[in-house]
Scaffold this active site. Structure first.
Site, PDB file in Angstrom:
ATOM      1  N   ARG A  55      10.926  19.982  13.914  1.00 45.88           N
ATOM      2  CA  ARG A  55      10.134  19.174  12.989  1.00 45.88           C
ATOM      3  C   ARG A  55      10.675  19.236  11.565  1.00 45.88           C
ATOM      4  NH1 ARG A  55       4.824  20.100  10.879  1.00 45.88           N
ATOM      5  NH2 ARG A  55       4.501  21.896  12.250  1.00 45.88           N
ATOM      6  N   TYR A 108      -0.001  -4.251   1.317  1.00 48.96           N
ATOM      7  CA  TYR A 108       0.056  -4.376   2.775  1.00 48.96           C
ATOM      8  C   TYR A 108      -1.328  -4.080   3.364  1.00 48.96           C
ATOM      9  CZ  TYR A 108       1.794  -2.874   7.456  1.00 48.96           C
ATOM     10  OH  TYR A 108       2.034  -2.694   8.798  1.00 48.96           O
ATOM     11  N   ASP A 180       5.877   0.400  -2.784  1.00 46.33           N
ATOM     12  CA  ASP A 180       6.285   0.017  -1.440  1.00 46.33           C
ATOM     13  C   ASP A 180       7.487  -0.909  -1.623  1.00 46.33           C
ATOM     14  OD1 ASP A 180       6.700  -1.252   1.021  1.00 46.33           O
ATOM     15  OD2 ASP A 180       4.591  -1.114   1.580  1.00 46.33           O
ATOM     16  N   LYS A 205      11.599  -2.337   9.327  1.00 46.65           N
ATOM     17  CA  LYS A 205      11.954  -3.719   9.045  1.00 46.65           C
ATOM     18  C   LYS A 205      13.464  -3.853   8.815  1.00 46.65           C
ATOM     19  CE  LYS A 205       7.269  -4.970   7.730  1.00 46.65           C
ATOM     20  NZ  LYS A 205       6.571  -3.717   8.099  1.00 46.65           N
TER      21      LYS A 205
END
Length: 387
Positions: A55, A108, A180, A205
Site C-alpha cells: 500500500r 464536478y 481539479d 480521463k
C-alpha cells in the site's frame, strides 16, 4: 527539456525500470526483508519511495509518481483509485469539523455530493461561489475558511476561472488553494505557475486515455506534502499497479492525443456555430464562453471537451437527437479515444447560483479521435431527425 521530450522520458529512472524501457508491473502486498537491519531501515524510511508494504507503493507506483511530478509540477504525487477518491482525500486531509470550504459552483457533480453529504455530516461548512468571481472571493472568506477549491473550466458549462487572482487572495489569508486540473491534464494548464497549492486529476480521463482504467492523482507543494501523505495513508488510499501501468503508457502519447482532440473539437464546434438550432458554444476557445480571455492568457490550448446549448428543444426531441447518433455514444466520463454525447443536465437543481436560467437545453460533447468530418455528418443526421 521541452515538454514533448519530458513526456517521453519522465519517470524512466533506471532504479524503477532496470534495463527495460518501461517499469515492470509489481503485484505486491507483503514485502520481505532479509535481515533485522533491512527491516529497521525500511521502518525508518518507508515514506521515501522504498519497498515497505504494497500500500506504500512499489517501483510501478514510484515511477508514475515521478513522472506526474515532473510533468505537472509540485513536490511529489500520490495515486488514488479514482478521481473522486483523490478529491475526497484532498479535502479530508486539510479540513476538520468547524472549518469552512469555498467550493466553485461549477464543480464536478460527485464533488458537490461529497461536500453536501459527507463534509456536512462532519461539521464542515461549504459555500458555493460564482466561478467568475475572481478576486471578489475575498468577500466570502470567513475566519474559519481553510480551503478554496477551483475547477477550470467548470464542469459542463466550461467557465474559466481567474486562478492567479484567487491565488493572491488565498495566499494573503493563508488559505490552501486546490484545483481539479483534469481538463488541464499535463498539457493544457500548469497549475503551479499560477499559484495553486494542490492539484487533483482524474487520471481516468486523458492520462489513461483509453477508457479502461480508473485512477486519481494529487500533486502538491512541499509544505502540504507531509500531511497529505500521512492522511491519505490513514484513509487506506492506494491504486492497483495494472491501472498505474495503463496510465504510464497513456502519458507517453498524451500530447499527440490532446492535439488531435483539440483540432477535431474546434472543427466540430465551428460547424455547430453555423447551425440555426444552436444558441451558445461553450468552448474555452470561443469568445462567448465565460472566461475566454482568461483562457487565452493562462492556458496552452484546449482538448476534446465542450458543450453547446440549443435555442429550443423538448425532452422528446433531445432524446431523438441522442438516439439518432451513431458514432457519438452515450456514457459518463470523457477523455478516451471515443466520442461521447450527454444531455439532460438539470443545472437549476445542480447549482446553487442561478447562472443558467435563460438558456435552452445543453448537450455536452467529447470529441474523440475519429475523423472530424464523420462526426459532423453524424451530428447533422441527428439534427435532421428532430426537424
Amino acid at each position: 527539456m521541452k515538454k514533448d521530450t519530458k513526456i517521453v522520458h519522465a519517470g524512466r529512472d533506471k532504479k524503477w525500470t532496470g534495463q527495460a524501457v518501461n517499469p515492470p508491473v509489481y503485484h505486491a502486498s507483503t514485502i520481505l526483508f532479509d535481515t533485522v537491519k533491512d527491516l529497521k531501515f525500511a521502518l525508518k524510511n518507508f515514506k521515501n519511495k522504498i519497498m515497505f508494504y504494497g500500500r506504500r507503493g512499489t517501483p510501478t507506483h514510484f515511477a508514475f509518481r515521478d513522472a506526474m511530478t515532473e510533468l505537472e509540477g509540485g513536490h511529489d504525487c500520490l495515486v488514488y483509485p479514482s478521481g473522486i477518491a483523490a478529491v475526497s482525500a484532498a479535502l479530508l486531509s486539510f479540513l476538520r469539523s468547524g472549518d469552512h470550504l469555498l467550493m466553485v459552483d461549477t464543480c464536478y457533480g460527485p464533488t458537490r455530493a461529497f461536500c453536501n453529504k459527507m463534509l456536512k455530516k462532519m461539521g464542515i461548512e461549504t459555500t458555493y461561489y460564482d466561478p467568475m468571481i475572481g478576486d471578489g472571493i475575498k468577500d466570502l472568506i470567513k475566519d474559519n475558511t481553510k480551503v478554496i477549491f477551483t475547477e477550470s473550466p467548470g464542469s459542463i458549462t466550461m467557465e474559466i476561472q481567474d486562478i492567479p487572482a484567487i491565488s493572491k487572495v488565498a495566499k494573503k489569508n493563508d488559505i490552501i488553494l486546490m484545483i481539479d486540473n483534469t481538463y488541464g491534464n499535463l498539457v493544457n494548464f500548469n497549475p503551479y505557475d499560477h499559484g495553486v497549492d494542490l492539484s487533483i486529476q482524474a487520471a481516468t480521463k486523458y492520462i489513461v486515455g483509453h477508457s479502461d482504467a480508473m485512477l486519481g492523482t494529487i500533486t502538491c507543494t512541499e509544505k502540504l506534502w507531509p500531511q497529505l501523505q500521512d492522511y491519505s495513508y490513514y484513509m487506506g488510499q492506494t491504486a492497483a499497479p495494472d491501472d498505474i501501468n495503463l496510465a504510464m503508457r497513456g502519458i507517453r502519447t498524451i500530447k499527440t492525443r490532446i492535439k488531435q482532440h483539440e483540432n477535431s473539437a474546434l472543427k466540430v464546434a465551428k460547424w455547430l456555430e453555423t447551425r440555426d438550432e444552436v444558441d451558445l458554444i461553450l468552448h474555452p476557445a470561443f469568445k462567448d464562453c465565460p472566461g475566454h480571455e482568461i483562457w487565452k492568457r493562462d492556458f496552452n490550448g484546449s482538448n476534446g471537451l465542450f458543450s453547446f446549448t440549443l435555442k429550443q428543444g423538448s425532452e422528446k426531441e433531445i432524446s431523438t437527437f441522442l438516439d439518432t447518433l451513431n458514432l457519438f455514444k452515450m456514457g459518463f466520463s470523457w477523455g478516451g479515444f471515443e466520442s461521447l454525447a450527454m444531455s439532460f443536465y438539470d443545472l437549476k437543481a445542480e447549482r446553487d447560483l442561478p447562472l443558467w436560467d435563460d438558456y435552452g437545453p445543453l448537450i455536452r460533447l467529447h470529441i474523440g479521435l475519429e475523423d472530424a468530418d464523420d462526426l459532423i455528418a453524424d451530428l447533422e443526421k441527428a439534427f435532421d431527425a428532430i426537424k
